[in-house]
Motif scaffolding. Structure first.
Motif, mmCIF file in Angstrom:
data_model
loop_
_atom_site.group_PDB
_atom_site.id
_atom_site.type_symbol
_atom_site.label_atom_id
_atom_site.label_comp_id
_atom_site.label_asym_id
_atom_site.label_seq_id
_atom_site.Cartn_x
_atom_site.Cartn_y
_atom_site.Cartn_z
ATOM 1 N N ALA A 141 -1.862 -35.202 -31.330
ATOM 2 C CA ALA A 141 -3.042 -35.715 -30.629
ATOM 3 C C ALA A 141 -4.135 -36.007 -31.639
ATOM 4 C CB ALA A 141 -3.533 -34.700 -29.608
ATOM 5 N N THR A 142 -4.731 -37.178 -31.542
ATOM 6 C CA THR A 142 -5.814 -37.529 -32.459
ATOM 7 C C THR A 142 -7.111 -36.896 -31.976
ATOM 8 O OG1 THR A 142 -4.756 -39.619 -33.052
ATOM 9 C CG2 THR A 142 -7.095 -39.391 -33.545
ATOM 10 N N ALA A 143 -7.576 -35.921 -32.736
ATOM 11 C CA ALA A 143 -8.894 -35.329 -32.509
ATOM 12 C C ALA A 143 -9.840 -35.982 -33.518
ATOM 13 C CB ALA A 143 -8.845 -33.819 -32.649
ATOM 14 N N SER A 144 -10.496 -35.194 -34.336
ATOM 15 C CA SER A 144 -11.462 -35.719 -35.301
ATOM 16 C C SER A 144 -12.020 -34.529 -36.072
ATOM 17 C CB SER A 144 -12.603 -36.440 -34.569
ATOM 18 O OG SER A 144 -13.689 -36.717 -35.428
ATOM 19 N N VAL A 145 -12.631 -34.796 -37.229
ATOM 20 C CA VAL A 145 -13.395 -33.712 -37.846
ATOM 21 C C VAL A 145 -14.523 -33.292 -36.911
ATOM 22 C CG1 VAL A 145 -12.863 -34.285 -40.242
ATOM 23 C CG2 VAL A 145 -14.839 -35.347 -39.141
ATOM 24 N N ALA A 146 -14.912 -34.182 -35.983
ATOM 25 C CA ALA A 146 -15.906 -33.825 -34.968
ATOM 26 C C ALA A 146 -15.335 -32.868 -33.940
ATOM 27 C CB ALA A 146 -16.440 -35.077 -34.281
ATOM 28 N N GLY A 147 -14.054 -32.543 -34.044
ATOM 29 C CA GLY A 147 -13.461 -31.478 -33.260
ATOM 30 C C GLY A 147 -13.469 -30.154 -33.992
ATOM 31 N N GLY A 179 11.190 -25.718 -28.210
ATOM 32 C CA GLY A 179 11.515 -26.602 -29.316
ATOM 33 C C GLY A 179 10.542 -27.754 -29.489
ATOM 34 N N ILE A 180 9.362 -27.622 -28.908
ATOM 35 C CA ILE A 180 8.368 -28.695 -28.949
ATOM 36 C C ILE A 180 7.159 -28.229 -29.755
ATOM 37 C CG2 ILE A 180 6.835 -30.151 -27.554
ATOM 38 C CD1 ILE A 180 8.936 -29.581 -25.241
ATOM 39 N N ARG A 181 6.757 -29.059 -30.703
ATOM 40 C CA ARG A 181 5.590 -28.772 -31.528
ATOM 41 C C ARG A 181 4.431 -29.678 -31.107
ATOM 42 N NH1 ARG A 181 5.609 -30.247 -36.222
ATOM 43 N NH2 ARG A 181 7.324 -31.751 -36.163
ATOM 44 N N VAL A 182 3.219 -29.115 -31.126
ATOM 45 C CA VAL A 182 2.028 -29.853 -30.704
ATOM 46 C C VAL A 182 0.925 -29.595 -31.728
ATOM 47 C CG1 VAL A 182 0.463 -30.346 -28.796
ATOM 48 C CG2 VAL A 182 2.713 -29.379 -28.319
ATOM 49 N N ASN A 183 0.432 -30.662 -32.334
ATOM 50 C CA ASN A 183 -0.591 -30.529 -33.365
ATOM 51 C C ASN A 183 -1.701 -31.552 -33.154
ATOM 52 O OD1 ASN A 183 0.466 -28.450 -35.402
ATOM 53 N ND2 ASN A 183 2.241 -29.802 -35.160
ATOM 54 N N ALA A 184 -2.823 -31.321 -33.823
ATOM 55 C CA ALA A 184 -3.952 -32.233 -33.755
ATOM 56 C C ALA A 184 -4.221 -32.835 -35.127
ATOM 57 C CB ALA A 184 -5.205 -31.506 -33.263
ATOM 58 N N LEU A 185 -4.429 -34.131 -35.148
ATOM 59 C CA LEU A 185 -4.866 -34.841 -36.350
ATOM 60 C C LEU A 185 -6.385 -34.959 -36.287
ATOM 61 C CD1 LEU A 185 -3.902 -36.616 -38.838
ATOM 62 C CD2 LEU A 185 -4.234 -38.568 -37.299
ATOM 63 N N ALA A 224 -4.714 -41.622 -42.624
ATOM 64 C CA ALA A 224 -4.658 -40.751 -41.447
ATOM 65 C C ALA A 224 -3.284 -40.825 -40.786
ATOM 66 C CB ALA A 224 -5.744 -41.134 -40.452
ATOM 67 N N ALA A 225 -2.731 -42.036 -40.710
ATOM 68 C CA ALA A 225 -1.443 -42.218 -40.031
ATOM 69 C C ALA A 225 -0.302 -41.522 -40.776
ATOM 70 C CB ALA A 225 -1.144 -43.704 -39.876
ATOM 71 N N GLU A 226 -0.321 -41.572 -42.087
ATOM 72 C CA GLU A 226 0.732 -40.888 -42.854
ATOM 73 C C GLU A 226 0.745 -39.393 -42.538
ATOM 74 O OE1 GLU A 226 3.126 -42.051 -44.640
ATOM 75 O OE2 GLU A 226 2.545 -43.928 -45.597
ATOM 76 N N ALA A 227 -0.439 -38.804 -42.398
ATOM 77 C CA ALA A 227 -0.520 -37.383 -42.055
ATOM 78 C C ALA A 227 0.036 -37.123 -40.662
ATOM 79 C CB ALA A 227 -1.961 -36.898 -42.156
ATOM 80 N N ALA A 228 -0.251 -38.041 -39.733
ATOM 81 C CA ALA A 228 0.267 -37.897 -38.371
ATOM 82 C C ALA A 228 1.786 -37.974 -38.350
ATOM 83 C CB ALA A 228 -0.326 -38.975 -37.471
ATOM 84 N N ILE A 229 2.347 -38.905 -39.109
ATOM 85 C CA ILE A 229 3.806 -39.034 -39.163
ATOM 86 C C ILE A 229 4.417 -37.765 -39.731
ATOM 87 C CG2 ILE A 229 5.734 -40.342 -40.136
ATOM 88 C CD1 ILE A 229 4.056 -41.844 -37.981
ATOM 89 N N TRP A 230 3.788 -37.202 -40.749
ATOM 90 C CA TRP A 230 4.298 -35.942 -41.306
ATOM 91 C C TRP A 230 4.291 -34.844 -40.246
ATOM 92 C CZ3 TRP A 230 1.890 -31.137 -42.051
ATOM 93 C CH2 TRP A 230 2.669 -30.202 -42.739
ATOM 94 N N LEU A 231 3.208 -34.736 -39.493
ATOM 95 C CA LEU A 231 3.152 -33.703 -38.456
ATOM 96 C C LEU A 231 4.261 -33.871 -37.416
ATOM 97 C CD1 LEU A 231 -0.694 -33.449 -37.780
ATOM 98 C CD2 LEU A 231 0.766 -31.635 -38.706
ATOM 99 N N THR A 240 2.846 -25.809 -35.831
ATOM 100 C CA THR A 240 2.457 -26.119 -34.453
ATOM 101 C C THR A 240 1.136 -25.430 -34.132
ATOM 102 O OG1 THR A 240 3.303 -26.372 -32.198
ATOM 103 C CG2 THR A 240 3.643 -24.225 -33.251
ATOM 104 N N GLY A 241 0.371 -26.046 -33.235
ATOM 105 C CA GLY A 241 -0.933 -25.513 -32.873
ATOM 106 C C GLY A 241 -1.973 -25.683 -33.963
ATOM 107 N N HIS A 242 -1.711 -26.592 -34.896
ATOM 108 C CA HIS A 242 -2.584 -26.751 -36.062
ATOM 109 C C HIS A 242 -3.480 -27.974 -35.905
ATOM 110 C CE1 HIS A 242 -3.942 -26.415 -40.155
ATOM 111 N NE2 HIS A 242 -3.506 -27.620 -40.461
ATOM 112 N N ALA A 243 -4.688 -27.884 -36.452
ATOM 113 C CA ALA A 243 -5.618 -29.017 -36.505
ATOM 114 C C ALA A 243 -5.772 -29.416 -37.967
ATOM 115 C CB ALA A 243 -6.961 -28.638 -35.899
ATOM 116 N N LEU A 244 -5.179 -30.531 -38.333
ATOM 117 C CA LEU A 244 -5.119 -30.963 -39.732
ATOM 118 C C LEU A 244 -6.264 -31.924 -40.043
ATOM 119 C CD1 LEU A 244 -3.645 -31.126 -42.472
ATOM 120 C CD2 LEU A 244 -2.247 -32.973 -41.490
ATOM 121 N N ALA A 245 -7.172 -31.508 -40.911
ATOM 122 C CA ALA A 245 -8.277 -32.368 -41.333
ATOM 123 C C ALA A 245 -7.785 -33.343 -42.403
ATOM 124 C CB ALA A 245 -9.421 -31.532 -41.881
ATOM 125 N N VAL A 246 -8.048 -34.616 -42.159
ATOM 126 C CA VAL A 246 -7.743 -35.687 -43.127
ATOM 127 C C VAL A 246 -9.065 -36.400 -43.343
ATOM 128 C CG1 VAL A 246 -6.287 -37.668 -43.637
ATOM 129 C CG2 VAL A 246 -5.423 -35.863 -42.150
#
Length: 253
Positions: A141-147, A179-185, A224-231, A240-246
């Motif tokens: 899910a695309t969040a933001s550093v504003a998240g 078996g499902i991972r959920v992360n925030a970009l 930003a997209a490369e990081a999302a693809i990696w996640l 999983t459950g991580h918020a990755l700042a790019v």
């Protein structure tokens, strides 16, 4: 070597431009078949360009504020691309007006909330049943550093992006054993039309942004997209459950 998303069917919302378009291009490079959704018809040109390169892809006009639109996008992905989506990029979002919170109307505030956080929930709820049945899945899910930190003048946007981070953490816990991972970009300021719109309404906006960036520049959509693809890839299989700042180091200050 197979791509990181080889053989996967991926759903991408907000796919017409900016980070969403970059996600589509990189996911295609990594072997995914793509169901692209956006509120603007420009997404059809994105899908057509990818098809010309040999990617299975389609575009469907999709408003994430309408549950039936998301359900239709996922159903068509299954019928046209041959499998349930096991990768989803819940990327659609709007920034709202740059203004003091007391100058924002209720309609403007709720539109941002409905798009940015309830829209992410609608996307997640549309793809999760198929992922649960398949016993695998990755949602970004695309969040933001504003998240992650505050920002003045964008109360609804900041509230919505904090909400996305919280939503991701909660769903990640519930979905982990399936078996499902959920992360925030969490991108920082990226060179997109969103930044252009904000800059139009505020003199010296870009200069002020750059002064806050340790790297001294804005990011490119592809970064930003490369990081999302990696996640979303098997390389992030224990994330999983991580918020990755790019963000070029912004939130590290």
């Amino acid at each position: 070597m197979p791509g990181a998303l080889e053989g996967k069917v991926a759903v991408i919302t907000g796919a017409s431009a900016g980070i969403g378009r970059a996600m589509a291009e990189i996911a295609a490079r990594e072997g995914a078949s793509l169901a692209l959704g956006d509120i603007t018809e420009a997404g059809e040109a994105v899908a057509e360009a990818l098809r010309k390169k040999g990617t299975k892809a389609f575009f469907l006009r999709t408003d994430v504020r309408r549950k039936q639109d998301m359900d239709a996008l996922v159903a068509r992905a299954k019928s046209e691309l041959g499998a349930v989506p096991t990768v989803a990029f819940a990327n659609a979002g709007v920034e709202g007006k740059l203004a003091a919170p007391w100058d924002v109307t209720e309609d403007d505030f709720t539109r941002v909330i409905d798009t940015n956080i309830v829209g992410v929930w609608r996307t997640i709820s549309a793809v999760l049943p198929g992922m649960m049945a398949a016993g695998e899945g990755a949602i970004v899910a695309t969040a933001s550093v504003a998240g992650l930190v505050g920002a003045g003048g964008l109360a609804a946007y900041v509230a919505s992006k904090h909400g996305v981070v919280g939503l991701v953490k909660s769903v990640a816990i519930d979905a982990a054993k399936s078996g499902i991972r959920v992360n925030a970009l969490c991108p920082g300021m990226i060179e997109t039309s969103m930044v252009d719109r904000l800059a139009d309404g505020a003199p010296n906006f870009r200069e002020s942004l750059l002064a806050l960036k340790p790297m001294g520049r804005l990011g490119a959509p592809s970064e930003a997209a490369e990081a999302a693809i990696w996640l979303a890839s098997p390389a992030a299989s224990f994330v999983t459950g991580h918020a990755l700042a790019v963000d070029g180091g912004y939130v590290s200050q």
